[in-house]
Design an enzyme around this catalytic site. Structure first.
Site, PDB file in Angstrom:
ATOM      1  N   LYS A   1       0.871  -1.184   0.000  1.00 16.66           N
ATOM      2  CA  LYS A   1       0.000   0.000   0.000  1.00 16.66           C
ATOM      3  C   LYS A   1       0.905   1.231   0.000  1.00 16.66           C
ATOM      4  O   LYS A   1       1.414   1.640   1.021  1.00 16.66           O
ATOM      5  CB  LYS A   1      -0.891   0.002   1.246  1.00 16.66           C
ATOM      6  CG  LYS A   1      -2.205   0.650   1.048  1.00 16.66           C
ATOM      7  CD  LYS A   1      -2.454   2.098   1.324  1.00 16.66           C
ATOM      8  CE  LYS A   1      -1.793   3.009   2.230  1.00 16.66           C
ATOM      9  NZ  LYS A   1      -1.628   4.350   1.633  1.00 16.66           N
TER      10      LYS A   1
ATOM     11  N   GLY B   1       6.805   4.914   8.210  1.00 13.56           N
ATOM     12  CA  GLY B   1       6.032   6.152   8.256  1.00 13.56           C
ATOM     13  C   GLY B   1       6.245   6.850   9.583  1.00 13.56           C
ATOM     14  O   GLY B   1       7.250   6.623  10.269  1.00 13.56           O
TER      15      GLY B   1
ATOM     16  N   GLY C   1       2.635   4.771  13.366  1.00 10.86           N
ATOM     17  CA  GLY C   1       3.271   3.493  13.737  1.00 10.86           C
ATOM     18  C   GLY C   1       2.673   2.920  15.016  1.00 10.86           C
ATOM     19  O   GLY C   1       2.442   1.707  15.126  1.00 10.86           O
TER      20      GLY C   1
ATOM     21  N   GLU D   1       9.469   1.153  10.821  1.00 11.78           N
ATOM     22  CA  GLU D   1      10.529   2.140  10.573  1.00 11.78           C
ATOM     23  C   GLU D   1       9.868   3.501  10.697  1.00 11.78           C
ATOM     24  O   GLU D   1       9.073   3.867   9.836  1.00 11.78           O
ATOM     25  CB  GLU D   1      11.058   2.014   9.137  1.00 11.78           C
ATOM     26  CG  GLU D   1      11.820   0.769   8.842  1.00 11.78           C
ATOM     27  CD  GLU D   1      13.266   0.891   9.225  1.00 11.78           C
ATOM     28  OE1 GLU D   1      13.979  -0.094   9.114  1.00 11.78           O
ATOM     29  OE2 GLU D   1      13.681   1.989   9.659  1.00 11.78           O
TER      30      GLU D   1
ATOM     31  N   CYS E   1      13.464  10.722   6.809  1.00  7.90           N
ATOM     32  CA  CYS E   1      13.560  10.277   8.202  1.00  7.90           C
ATOM     33  C   CYS E   1      14.998  10.343   8.684  1.00  7.90           C
ATOM     34  O   CYS E   1      15.272  10.506   9.859  1.00  7.90           O
ATOM     35  CB  CYS E   1      13.069   8.843   8.307  1.00  7.90           C
ATOM     36  SG  CYS E   1      13.910   7.774   7.139  1.00  7.90           S
TER      37      CYS E   1
ATOM     38  N   GLU F   1       9.867  16.135  14.757  1.00  2.73           N
ATOM     39  CA  GLU F   1      10.292  15.914  13.381  1.00  2.73           C
ATOM     40  C   GLU F   1       9.542  16.896  12.484  1.00  2.73           C
ATOM     41  O   GLU F   1       8.318  16.877  12.423  1.00  2.73           O
ATOM     42  CB  GLU F   1       9.955  14.476  12.986  1.00  2.73           C
ATOM     43  CG  GLU F   1      10.501  14.106  11.647  1.00  2.73           C
ATOM     44  CD  GLU F   1      10.089  12.703  11.213  1.00  2.73           C
ATOM     45  OE1 GLU F   1       8.917  12.341  11.409  1.00  2.73           O
ATOM     46  OE2 GLU F   1      10.942  11.984  10.680  1.00  2.73           O
TER      47      GLU F   1
HETATM   48  P1  NAD Z   1       2.456   8.501   7.431  1.00  6.91           P
HETATM   49  O1  NAD Z   1       2.738   7.796   8.707  1.00  6.91           O
HETATM   50  O2  NAD Z   1       1.447   9.564   7.418  1.00  6.91           O
HETATM   51  O3  NAD Z   1       2.013   7.450   6.298  1.00  6.91           O
HETATM   52  C1  NAD Z   1       2.796   6.340   5.927  1.00  6.91           C
HETATM   53  C2  NAD Z   1       1.915   5.331   5.205  1.00  6.91           C
HETATM   54  O4  NAD Z   1       0.924   4.860   6.125  1.00  6.91           O
HETATM   55  C3  NAD Z   1       1.141   5.885   4.013  1.00  6.91           C
HETATM   56  O5  NAD Z   1       1.034   4.900   3.009  1.00  6.91           O
HETATM   57  C4  NAD Z   1      -0.220   6.187   4.616  1.00  6.91           C
HETATM   58  O6  NAD Z   1      -1.253   6.181   3.648  1.00  6.91           O
HETATM   59  C5  NAD Z   1      -0.374   5.051   5.611  1.00  6.91           C
HETATM   60  N1  NAD Z   1      -1.262   5.351   6.740  1.00  6.91           N
HETATM   61  C6  NAD Z   1      -1.514   6.551   7.314  1.00  6.91           C
HETATM   62  N2  NAD Z   1      -2.404   6.413   8.332  1.00  6.91           N
HETATM   63  C7  NAD Z   1      -2.710   5.101   8.404  1.00  6.91           C
HETATM   64  C8  NAD Z   1      -3.564   4.334   9.244  1.00  6.91           C
HETATM   65  N3  NAD Z   1      -4.274   4.894  10.216  1.00  6.91           N
HETATM   66  N4  NAD Z   1      -3.632   2.996   9.044  1.00  6.91           N
HETATM   67  C9  NAD Z   1      -2.905   2.404   8.070  1.00  6.91           C
HETATM   68  N5  NAD Z   1      -2.082   3.077   7.231  1.00  6.91           N
HETATM   69  C10 NAD Z   1      -1.980   4.414   7.392  1.00  6.91           C
HETATM   70  O7  NAD Z   1       3.873   9.016   6.911  1.00  6.91           O
HETATM   71  P2  NAD Z   1       4.213   9.892   5.626  1.00  6.91           P
HETATM   72  O8  NAD Z   1       3.713  11.275   5.854  1.00  6.91           O
HETATM   73  O9  NAD Z   1       3.797   9.186   4.388  1.00  6.91           O
HETATM   74  O10 NAD Z   1       5.818   9.865   5.682  1.00  6.91           O
HETATM   75  C11 NAD Z   1       6.554  10.650   6.522  1.00  6.91           C
HETATM   76  C12 NAD Z   1       6.910   9.934   7.809  1.00  6.91           C
HETATM   77  O11 NAD Z   1       7.531   8.692   7.497  1.00  6.91           O
HETATM   78  C13 NAD Z   1       7.921  10.679   8.659  1.00  6.91           C
HETATM   79  O12 NAD Z   1       7.572  10.601  10.014  1.00  6.91           O
HETATM   80  C14 NAD Z   1       9.227   9.925   8.410  1.00  6.91           C
HETATM   81  O13 NAD Z   1      10.191  10.038   9.408  1.00  6.91           O
HETATM   82  C15 NAD Z   1       8.737   8.550   8.264  1.00  6.91           C
HETATM   83  N6  NAD Z   1       9.724   7.781   7.507  1.00  6.91           N
HETATM   84  C16 NAD Z   1      10.532   6.896   8.178  1.00  6.91           C
HETATM   85  C17 NAD Z   1      11.501   6.202   7.480  1.00  6.91           C
HETATM   86  C18 NAD Z   1      12.434   5.234   8.167  1.00  6.91           C
HETATM   87  O14 NAD Z   1      13.145   4.521   7.464  1.00  6.91           O
HETATM   88  N7  NAD Z   1      12.495   5.182   9.487  1.00  6.91           N
HETATM   89  C19 NAD Z   1      11.646   6.401   6.096  1.00  6.91           C
HETATM   90  C20 NAD Z   1      10.799   7.304   5.471  1.00  6.91           C
HETATM   91  C21 NAD Z   1       9.834   7.986   6.175  1.00  6.91           C
END
Ligand code: NAD
Length: 498
Positions: free
Chosen positions: A177, A230, A235, A252, A286, A387
């Site tokens: 997804k 994310g 998470g 992650e 991230c 962040e």
């Molecule tokens: P996000 O947490 O908003 O979304 C990530 C994914 O989860 C997306 O596909 C989103 O549609 C889905 N999602 C959102 N809410 C959900 C829910 N309630 N249930 C199931 N799925 C859901 O993150 P983002 O805005 O897409 O990305 C930025 C974040 O990701 C930042 O916090 C960044 O640090 C983190 N990130 C971490 C790493 C790592 O390797 N540690 C890498 C890249 C990004």
């Protein structure tokens, strides 16, 4: 460009059952619609069923034939490389990252991930032990089953491959997804894996919103493991929901990473890397080194060196070869980052450069922001703690090694850190004391597949990259073989009598 981004289910690209598509606009020019993204809410169950069937019936020998998995992953990597230019263009267009970044880093890294895990598919080895009776006990490694891969928008293809390459190598099947902002390359990967010979149902893609499609995927009891990359807040929510069926989780999450510069560091090199680490991928990373911690003796000189470099960053359209930084991924993300910069001003922090949206002429059409440096940010500040996920670097001074470590560890995150010193003993000491899953010494943000990636504290659970990652996708099964003669055993007599 008008691109329909459909779903990929059971070996076929299909439109969403609902017939609904969400509009995706160009982050560099919001007047252009660049994609129509399928709302796959009604198709989640079908995609999971396809992955479940493929796994349970060993479709095309996927689960049992590790040589097939190696061949498919290698072929897919080759196809990614052959399509490097078009994939790089697609990735940049949707994310807003510069075309040079996608071409030089994202697409080649995605291919490397597939190649690395192709090489591990036939090396999933168990162990055996002959007991003193002559009986044999084996630990057999087997794939976990159906994996849900939920991916963010900042590195859509690299992160997707980081999550799914070890899962596929292990013999799992996948439902991916991607973020609804950046789903295009996930569909391309599905088509590539199909072309490379992955049996039907092995790799599926459902697109749409997180709280709808993502949530439905999480709640499906036929999913065995969730690998989520994310934000930390989502998470936590994922972990809670995964607990209902005790799904395995790999998380992650966010980072607020310190780059610690001591007075004996090579300052030229450190300044280049600090700027790279903070603004690569528009700072939407991230791993961004978003907190500069600098020794008081060199602080003034070093900050000047950093600011001078930041002012030279050319912000422009993401597909323009001259751009060093592109637009932020969405208007919402731009507003979030500007809100943080506003908070800096109200906290009385000094903005050394940037601090505002770029809004003149062409810039007004997209989500462009000036790269920003904020001085003297105390640990209590929101800008130090949270962040921001944009092109904002904070500066904080320290006086000695202990204070540097204390500041480095003073947030809820523990993803990565950089240490800059010409004294190897100091660099190793600090690397060991910093609570982070990855530490770079005299470099920053070098992240090949050979470097484990994952967080301490609230930055995550588990590790992606390296041989460590494949373990998440394997169950250990004990198999006991009784080699003794005769029909009775002493412990049977506990029930059957003497
Ligand atoms: P996000 O947490 O908003 O979304 C990530 C994914 O989860 C997306 O596909 C989103 O549609 C889905 N999602 C959102 N809410 C959900 C829910 N309630 N249930 C199931 N799925 C859901 O993150 P983002 O805005 O897409 O990305 C930025 C974040 O990701 C930042 O916090 C960044 O640090 C983190 N990130 C971490 C790493 C790592 O390797 N540690 C890498 C890249 C990004």
């Amino acid at each position: 460009m008008d691109l329909k981004i459909n779903l990929f289910v059971d070996g076929e690209e299909v439109p969403p059952s609902s017939g609904k598509y969400l509009e995706r606009r160009d982050p560099g020019d919001e007047s252009n619609v660049i994609g129509l993204v399928a709302d796959g809410f009604e198709d989640v169950g079908g995609a999971v069923d396809a992955a479940r069937r493929a796994f349970d019936r060993d479709a095309g020998g996927w689960v049992s034939d590790y040589r097939l998995r190696t061949r498919v992953l290698l072929k897919a990597a080759e196809l990614l490389r052959q399509n490097l230019d078009s994939l790089a263009r697609m990735e940049s267009l949707f994310v807003g990252k510069t075309i040079r970044t996608s071409r030089m880093s994202d697409i080649p890294r995605a291919a490397e991930l597939l190649e690395y895990y192709a090489g591990l598919a036939d090396k999933v080895l168990g162990t055996s032990q002959i007991l003193r009776t002559g009986d044999l006990v084996s630990i057999v490694k087997q794939p976990v089953g159906v994996v849900a891969a939920i991916v963010p928008w900042n590195f859509p293809l690299v992160i997707l491959c980081r999550q799914v390459a070890p899962a596929l190598a292990a013999g799992c099947t996948v439902v991916a997804k991607p973020s609804s902002l950046t789903p295009a390359t996930a569909l391309e990967l599905a088509k590539i894996l199909d072309k490379a010979g992955a049996p039907k149902g092995v790799f599926n893609v459902v697109t749409g919103g997180g709280e709808t499609v993502g949530d439905k995927l999480l709640k499906n009891e036929k999913v065995d493991l969730v690998n989520f990359t994310g934000s930390t807040s989502v998470g936590k929510n994922i972990m809670q929901k995964a607990s209902s069926h005790l799904k395995r989780v790999v998380l992650e999450l966010g980072g607020k990473n310190p780059n610690i510069v001591f007075d004996d560091a090579d300052l030229e090199r450190a300044a280049n890397a600090v700027v790279y680490g903070a603004y690569a991928n528009n700072g939407e990373s991230c791993a961004a080194g978003s907190r500069l911690l600098v020794h008081s003796k060199v602080r003034k000189q070093f900050v000047e060196m950093v600011v001078e470099r930041v002012k030279r960053i050319r912000v422009g359209y993401q597909l323009d070869e001259r751009s060093d930084m592109g637009p932020l991924v969405s208007r919402g993300q731009l507003e979030t980052v500007l809100e943080y910069v506003g908070a800096a001003a109200s906290e009385g922090l000094k903005i050394l450069c940037g601090g505002e949206r770029l809004a003149e002429g062409f810039y007004s059409r997209g989500n462009y922001m000036k790269p920003t440096v904020i001085d003297d940010t105390p640990p209590e500040s929101r800008l130090f703690q949270e962040e921001i996920f944009g092109p904002v670097l904070t500066v904080t001074e320290f006086r000695d090694e202990d204070e540097a470590v204390e500041l480095a560890n003073a947030t809820i995150y523990g993803l990565a850190a950089g240490v800059w010193s010409s004294d190897p003993g100091r660099a190793y000491r600090v690397a060991s004391r910093v609570k982070a899953g990855a530490v770079w010494i005299n470099t920053y943000y070098t992240l090949p597949v050979e470097m484990p990636w994952g967080g301490f504290k609230q930055s995550g659970i588990g590790r992606n990259n390296t041989v460590l990652a494949i373990e998440h996708y394997l169950e250990s099964k004990g198999v006991y073989v009784d080699t003794q003669q005769g029909s009775m055993r002493p412990y049977y007599r506990l029930v059957l009598g003497e």
